[in-house]
Design a protein around this motif. Structure first.
Motif, PDB file in Angstrom:
ATOM      1  N   SER A 118      18.135  52.145 -15.195  1.00 39.53           N
ATOM      2  CA  SER A 118      17.533  53.386 -14.709  1.00 39.53           C
ATOM      3  C   SER A 118      16.132  53.153 -14.159  1.00 39.53           C
ATOM      4  O   SER A 118      15.615  53.981 -13.406  1.00 39.53           O
ATOM      5  CB  SER A 118      17.469  54.415 -15.843  1.00 39.53           C
ATOM      6  OG  SER A 118      16.592  53.995 -16.875  1.00 39.53           O
ATOM      7  N   ARG A 119      15.513  52.028 -14.521  1.00 38.21           N
ATOM      8  CA  ARG A 119      14.175  51.701 -14.032  1.00 38.21           C
ATOM      9  C   ARG A 119      14.226  50.763 -12.833  1.00 38.21           C
ATOM     10  O   ARG A 119      13.204  50.195 -12.447  1.00 38.21           O
ATOM     11  CB  ARG A 119      13.340  51.084 -15.160  1.00 38.21           C
ATOM     12  CG  ARG A 119      13.229  51.961 -16.400  1.00 38.21           C
ATOM     13  CD  ARG A 119      12.032  51.620 -17.249  1.00 38.21           C
ATOM     14  NE  ARG A 119      11.907  50.228 -17.594  1.00 38.21           N
ATOM     15  CZ  ARG A 119      12.385  49.666 -18.707  1.00 38.21           C
ATOM     16  NH1 ARG A 119      13.060  50.402 -19.583  1.00 38.21           N
ATOM     17  NH2 ARG A 119      12.213  48.389 -18.941  1.00 38.21           N
ATOM     18  N   GLY A 120      15.426  50.572 -12.260  1.00 37.26           N
ATOM     19  CA  GLY A 120      15.537  49.828 -11.012  1.00 37.26           C
ATOM     20  C   GLY A 120      15.916  48.377 -11.146  1.00 37.26           C
ATOM     21  O   GLY A 120      15.898  47.645 -10.158  1.00 37.26           O
ATOM     22  N   PHE A 121      16.295  47.929 -12.343  1.00 34.15           N
ATOM     23  CA  PHE A 121      16.690  46.541 -12.532  1.00 34.15           C
ATOM     24  C   PHE A 121      18.186  46.379 -12.258  1.00 34.15           C
ATOM     25  O   PHE A 121      18.994  47.208 -12.689  1.00 34.15           O
ATOM     26  CB  PHE A 121      16.378  46.066 -13.955  1.00 34.15           C
ATOM     27  CG  PHE A 121      14.909  45.976 -14.250  1.00 34.15           C
ATOM     28  CD1 PHE A 121      14.176  44.856 -13.895  1.00 34.15           C
ATOM     29  CD2 PHE A 121      14.248  47.030 -14.869  1.00 34.15           C
ATOM     30  CE1 PHE A 121      12.815  44.779 -14.159  1.00 34.15           C
ATOM     31  CE2 PHE A 121      12.890  46.965 -15.135  1.00 34.15           C
ATOM     32  CZ  PHE A 121      12.168  45.829 -14.778  1.00 34.15           C
ATOM     33  N   ASN A 122      18.528  45.321 -11.583  1.00 38.46           N
ATOM     34  CA  ASN A 122      19.931  44.991 -11.315  1.00 38.46           C
ATOM     35  C   ASN A 122      20.384  43.945 -12.329  1.00 38.46           C
ATOM     36  O   ASN A 122      19.901  42.808 -12.304  1.00 38.46           O
ATOM     37  CB  ASN A 122      20.086  44.459  -9.889  1.00 38.46           C
ATOM     38  CG  ASN A 122      19.666  45.474  -8.847  1.00 38.46           C
ATOM     39  OD1 ASN A 122      19.982  46.653  -8.962  1.00 38.46           O
ATOM     40  ND2 ASN A 122      18.932  45.027  -7.838  1.00 38.46           N
ATOM     41  N   LEU A 123      21.291  44.327 -13.224  1.00 34.41           N
ATOM     42  CA  LEU A 123      21.741  43.446 -14.297  1.00 34.41           C
ATOM     43  C   LEU A 123      23.041  42.756 -13.903  1.00 34.41           C
ATOM     44  O   LEU A 123      23.990  43.405 -13.474  1.00 34.41           O
ATOM     45  CB  LEU A 123      21.939  44.239 -15.594  1.00 34.41           C
ATOM     46  CG  LEU A 123      20.739  45.061 -16.103  1.00 34.41           C
ATOM     47  CD1 LEU A 123      21.057  45.687 -17.450  1.00 34.41           C
ATOM     48  CD2 LEU A 123      19.492  44.191 -16.203  1.00 34.41           C
ATOM     49  N   ASP A 124      23.052  41.453 -14.078  1.00 33.98           N
ATOM     50  CA  ASP A 124      24.243  40.645 -13.814  1.00 33.98           C
ATOM     51  C   ASP A 124      24.752  40.123 -15.157  1.00 33.98           C
ATOM     52  O   ASP A 124      24.159  39.216 -15.747  1.00 33.98           O
ATOM     53  CB  ASP A 124      23.900  39.494 -12.867  1.00 33.98           C
ATOM     54  CG  ASP A 124      25.132  38.708 -12.452  1.00 33.98           C
ATOM     55  OD1 ASP A 124      26.258  39.141 -12.785  1.00 33.98           O
ATOM     56  OD2 ASP A 124      24.976  37.654 -11.799  1.00 33.98           O
ATOM     57  N   ARG A 130      14.285  44.130  -9.291  1.00 28.09           N
ATOM     58  CA  ARG A 130      14.395  42.762  -9.780  1.00 28.09           C
ATOM     59  C   ARG A 130      15.799  42.478 -10.288  1.00 28.09           C
ATOM     60  O   ARG A 130      16.484  43.347 -10.818  1.00 28.09           O
ATOM     61  CB  ARG A 130      13.359  42.512 -10.878  1.00 28.09           C
ATOM     62  CG  ARG A 130      11.938  42.769 -10.412  1.00 28.09           C
ATOM     63  CD  ARG A 130      10.923  42.518 -11.498  1.00 28.09           C
ATOM     64  NE  ARG A 130      10.845  41.112 -11.821  1.00 28.09           N
ATOM     65  CZ  ARG A 130      10.084  40.627 -12.802  1.00 28.09           C
ATOM     66  NH1 ARG A 130       9.367  41.444 -13.540  1.00 28.09           N
ATOM     67  NH2 ARG A 130      10.062  39.334 -13.051  1.00 28.09           N
ATOM     68  N   GLN A 131      16.202  41.215 -10.140  1.00 26.26           N
ATOM     69  CA  GLN A 131      17.515  40.758 -10.571  1.00 26.26           C
ATOM     70  C   GLN A 131      17.396  40.131 -11.961  1.00 26.26           C
ATOM     71  O   GLN A 131      16.579  39.218 -12.159  1.00 26.26           O
ATOM     72  CB  GLN A 131      18.066  39.729  -9.573  1.00 26.26           C
ATOM     73  CG  GLN A 131      18.127  40.216  -8.134  1.00 26.26           C
ATOM     74  CD  GLN A 131      19.161  41.303  -7.947  1.00 26.26           C
ATOM     75  OE1 GLN A 131      20.206  41.302  -8.597  1.00 26.26           O
ATOM     76  NE2 GLN A 131      18.875  42.233  -7.051  1.00 26.26           N
ATOM     77  N   ASP A 167      15.024  37.057 -11.480  1.00 24.39           N
ATOM     78  CA  ASP A 167      13.618  37.203 -11.836  1.00 24.39           C
ATOM     79  C   ASP A 167      13.416  37.289 -13.343  1.00 24.39           C
ATOM     80  O   ASP A 167      12.289  37.170 -13.821  1.00 24.39           O
ATOM     81  CB  ASP A 167      13.048  38.455 -11.177  1.00 24.39           C
ATOM     82  CG  ASP A 167      13.354  38.501  -9.690  1.00 24.39           C
ATOM     83  OD1 ASP A 167      12.946  37.570  -8.987  1.00 24.39           O
ATOM     84  OD2 ASP A 167      14.041  39.441  -9.243  1.00 24.39           O
ATOM     85  N   GLY A 168      14.477  37.520 -14.084  1.00 26.73           N
ATOM     86  CA  GLY A 168      14.394  37.600 -15.527  1.00 26.73           C
ATOM     87  C   GLY A 168      15.707  37.165 -16.157  1.00 26.73           C
ATOM     88  O   GLY A 168      16.762  37.171 -15.518  1.00 26.73           O
ATOM     89  N   LEU A 169      15.627  36.774 -17.424  1.00 25.07           N
ATOM     90  CA  LEU A 169      16.797  36.281 -18.160  1.00 25.07           C
ATOM     91  C   LEU A 169      16.825  36.931 -19.533  1.00 25.07           C
ATOM     92  O   LEU A 169      15.813  36.930 -20.254  1.00 25.07           O
ATOM     93  CB  LEU A 169      16.725  34.758 -18.290  1.00 25.07           C
ATOM     94  CG  LEU A 169      17.847  34.049 -19.055  1.00 25.07           C
ATOM     95  CD1 LEU A 169      19.191  34.283 -18.385  1.00 25.07           C
ATOM     96  CD2 LEU A 169      17.553  32.558 -19.150  1.00 25.07           C
ATOM     97  N   ILE A 170      17.962  37.534 -19.901  1.00 28.54           N
ATOM     98  CA  ILE A 170      18.154  38.122 -21.223  1.00 28.54           C
ATOM     99  C   ILE A 170      19.245  37.322 -21.934  1.00 28.54           C
ATOM    100  O   ILE A 170      20.380  37.250 -21.450  1.00 28.54           O
ATOM    101  CB  ILE A 170      18.560  39.606 -21.131  1.00 28.54           C
ATOM    102  CG1 ILE A 170      17.453  40.421 -20.467  1.00 28.54           C
ATOM    103  CG2 ILE A 170      18.863  40.174 -22.512  1.00 28.54           C
ATOM    104  CD1 ILE A 170      17.788  41.896 -20.279  1.00 28.54           C
ATOM    105  N   LEU A 171      18.898  36.721 -23.061  1.00 27.36           N
ATOM    106  CA  LEU A 171      19.852  35.924 -23.846  1.00 27.36           C
ATOM    107  C   LEU A 171      20.252  36.716 -25.081  1.00 27.36           C
ATOM    108  O   LEU A 171      19.560  36.702 -26.105  1.00 27.36           O
ATOM    109  CB  LEU A 171      19.222  34.582 -24.236  1.00 27.36           C
ATOM    110  CG  LEU A 171      18.815  33.650 -23.095  1.00 27.36           C
ATOM    111  CD1 LEU A 171      18.225  32.356 -23.637  1.00 27.36           C
ATOM    112  CD2 LEU A 171      20.002  33.355 -22.195  1.00 27.36           C
TER     113      LEU A 171
END
Length: 444
Positions: A62-68, A38-39, A88-92
Motif C-alpha cells: 500500500s506504500r508503493g513497494f512491489n513485492l516479488d 522500489r522492488q 532495492d530491498g530483501l526480506i528473508l
C-alpha cells in the motif's frame, strides 16, 4: 537464399535494437535520491507465509513497494543481472533454510547490503546456520544454543496456556522518533522466538526492542543446569544496523512477530492491570519498516557554495584572512516528497590535516544552512567538509577543495604596526652611528 539471409539479418538487428532499448530500463529502474516504487524480493520457507503474514505484506504494498515472492530454494532466484541489482530491498522470512536457490548465497546477501541495499531478516528457534551467519556478519549474534528461546517469568503475556512464558510482552523500545515514528506505541509487542546479543566491536548496530531484566534465554524442554549465556536487558529481541554506506538492516529473532495472528491478538502483560485489545506488533513492524526502507530519516545534501563576502562567484583561490560565506542545502524524504530538514547541529569544517575552523551552521528553516568566517592565517590546500551523523538519519559526507595563498609582496602594508619597535631600533642605530662618527672625527 539471399532473401532468407536478408530476412535473418533484419530480425537480428531488430532484436539487438530491442535489447539496447530495454537495457537502460533494467539499469536505471531505481533512483536512489527518491526512494519510491522500489522492488523488494521476499524469500519464504513456505508460501503459506504469504497469507499468514498478509497484513504486513499488504502494508508494504500500500506504500508503493512491489513485492516479488519466491521460495527460498527457488532455482530461479537472482538479485543481479548485467552487473546491476534488480531489487532495492530483501526480506528473508525463511529462517530454516540452509541454502538459497539460484545464484544467491551468503556472499551474495552481504554484497547486496554492501552495495547500499536494505535487508530485513526474521529468525526463530529453527534458525539455520546460514541465517545465523548472515546475522553475525551484520553484528548480531544469536544464542549459540540452537534450541534456546527467550523466556520471561515476569514480563510474559498472559494466555490460556499456564506456565508457557515464552510468549513475551515486550515494551522496552528505543527512544527515537525517527526510527519508530513520533506516535507512541502504547501496547506491548508480542514476541516469541530467540534472542541475540550485539557485537561490542560493531558501533553501527542498535537495540530497538530489548527484553526485560527478568528474561533469559534457554531451552524450555531441558533442565537449566548452568547459568544462561543471555540474560536480562542484554538480550536484544529486534535490532537495526545502518551501515556506513547508509544501507539499513533489521534483524528480528521472531518470525511470528509479523504474523496476522499476533497483529490482531490482544495483549495483557503479567503484573499489569491494563489489557490492550490489540498488540503493538502491527504499529511496531510498520514503523520500523518505514525506517529500514528509507521512508523516514533519509537525508540528501547538495548545492554546496562558498564565496567571498560581498561577491557571488566561487573564487579559484582564497587569500589568508579573507572573509568568506558558506552555504549548503539539506532536505529529508517524507515518504512522498523532499521537505526541508531542520536541525541546529549541522557543522562545517575548514580542514587541512585537521580542522582550522569549525562552525555550527545557521538555518533559514527552509533547508538552507549558512555561516561566514575568516580564512585562517595559514596557507595551503583546504577543504570545506560537512560530515553529519545523527541517530537514525542517513550519514551526510560532503567536501569541496579550495586552496589558500599568502599575501603577495605588494599586498602587505608599508609599515606594520607590530614592527614599530624594530623600525625604531633601526633608525636609532643609524642616528647613533652618525653622531658617533661626527664626534670621533672632529673631537680633539
Amino acid at each position: 537464399m539471399e532473401a532468407a539471409a536478408q530476412k535473418t539479418l533484419t530480425i537480428s538487428l531488430f532484436m539487438t535494437l530491442i535489447s539496447i532499448s530495454i537495457l537502460p530500463l533494467l539499469t536505471f529502474s531505481f533512483n536512489p535520491d527518491e526512494p519510491t516504487n522500489r522492488q523488494i524480493l521476499v524469500l519464504l520457507d513456505d508460501l503459506s507465509l504469504r497469507s499468514s503474514h498478509s497484513i504486513y505484506f499488504s502494508s508494504l504494498q500500500s506504500r508503493g513497494f512491489n513485492l516479488d515472492f519466491k521460495l527460498a530454494l527457488d532455482p530461479t532466484i537472482s538479485v543481479k543481472r548485467y552487473g546491476q541489482y534488480l531489487y532495492d530491498g530483501l526480506i528473508l522470512f525463511s529462517p530454516s533454510t540452509d541454502r538459497f536457490g539460484g545464484s544467491l548465497d551468503l556472499e551474495g546477501v552481504l554484497d547486496f547490503v554492501d552495495s547500499g541495499h536494505d535487508l530485513i531478516l526474521a529468525a526463530d528457534s529453527n534458525a539455520s546456520d546460514l541465517i545465523r551467519n548472515i546475522a553475525t556478519e551484520c553484528g548480531v549474534d544469536f544464542d549459540e544454543d540452537t534450541s534456546a528461546v527467550v523466556i520471561d517469568h515476569t514480563g510474559y503475556a498472559v494466555s490460556e496456556t499456564e506456565g508457557d512464558h515464552s510468549l513475551i510482552a515486550a515494551d522496552d523500545f528505543i527512544k527515537s522518533d525517527v526510527i519508530l515514528g513520533s506516535k507512541t506505541i502504547e501496547a506491548p509487542v508480542l514476541f516469541k522466538g530467540i534472542g541475540h546479543s550485539l557485537n561490542p566491536e560493531n558501533s553501527l548496530v542498535l537495540k530497538v526492542l530489548s527484553a526485560s531484566s527478568s528474561a533469559y534465554s534457554t531451552n524450555p524442554a531441558s533442565k537449566l543446569s548452568s547459568p544462561p549465556s543471555l540474560t536480562g536487558t542484554g538480550i536484544s529481541l529486534v535490532s537495526v544496523v545502518q551501515a556506513r554506506n547508509n544501507a539499513r538492516i533489521m534483524i528480528s529473532g521472531s518470525l511470528d512477530m509479523f504474523s496476522n495472528r499476533l497483529f490482531r491478538s490482544g495483549v495483557e502483560k503479567s503484573g499489569s492491570l491494563k489489557k490492550h485489545g490489540k498488540s503493538g506488533n502491527q504499529q511496531f513492524a510498520t514503523e520500523i519498516s518505514k525506517w529500514v526502507f528509507h521512508e523516514r530519516g533519509h537525508l540528501k545534501a547538495g548545492n554546496l557554495k562558498h564565496n567571498k563576502v560581498g561577491e557571488t562567484g566561487e573564487p579559484a583561490i582564497y587569500r589568508i584572512n579573507d572573509d568568506l560565506e558558506f552555504s549548503v542545502e539539506i532536505f529529508e524524504w517524507s515518504g512522498a516528497s523532499w521537505v526541508p530538514y531542520v536541525a541546529d547541529d549541522v557543522q562545517v569544517q575548514f580542514y587541512m590535516m585537521s580542522p582550522y575552523v569549525l562552525k555550527t551552521l545557521s538555518t533559514n528553516q527552509k533547508g538552507l544552512y549558512y555561516t561566514s568566517f575568516k580564512v585562517p592565517d595559514v596557507y595551503g590546500v583546504f577543504q570545506f567538509k560537512v560530515e553529519y551523523q545523527r541517530l537514525g538519519y542517513t550519514t551526510l559526507s560532503l567536501s569541496k577543495q579550495s586552496p589558500v595563498r599568502p599575501f603577495k609582496h605588494n599586498e602587505y602594508e608599508r609599515f606594520i604596526t607590530t614592527a614599530f619597535p624594530y623600525y625604531g631600533a633601526s633608525f636609532s642605530t643609524m642616528i647613533g652611528f652618525f653622531i658617533f662618527s661626527i664626534v670621533y672625527l672632529y673631537n680633539k
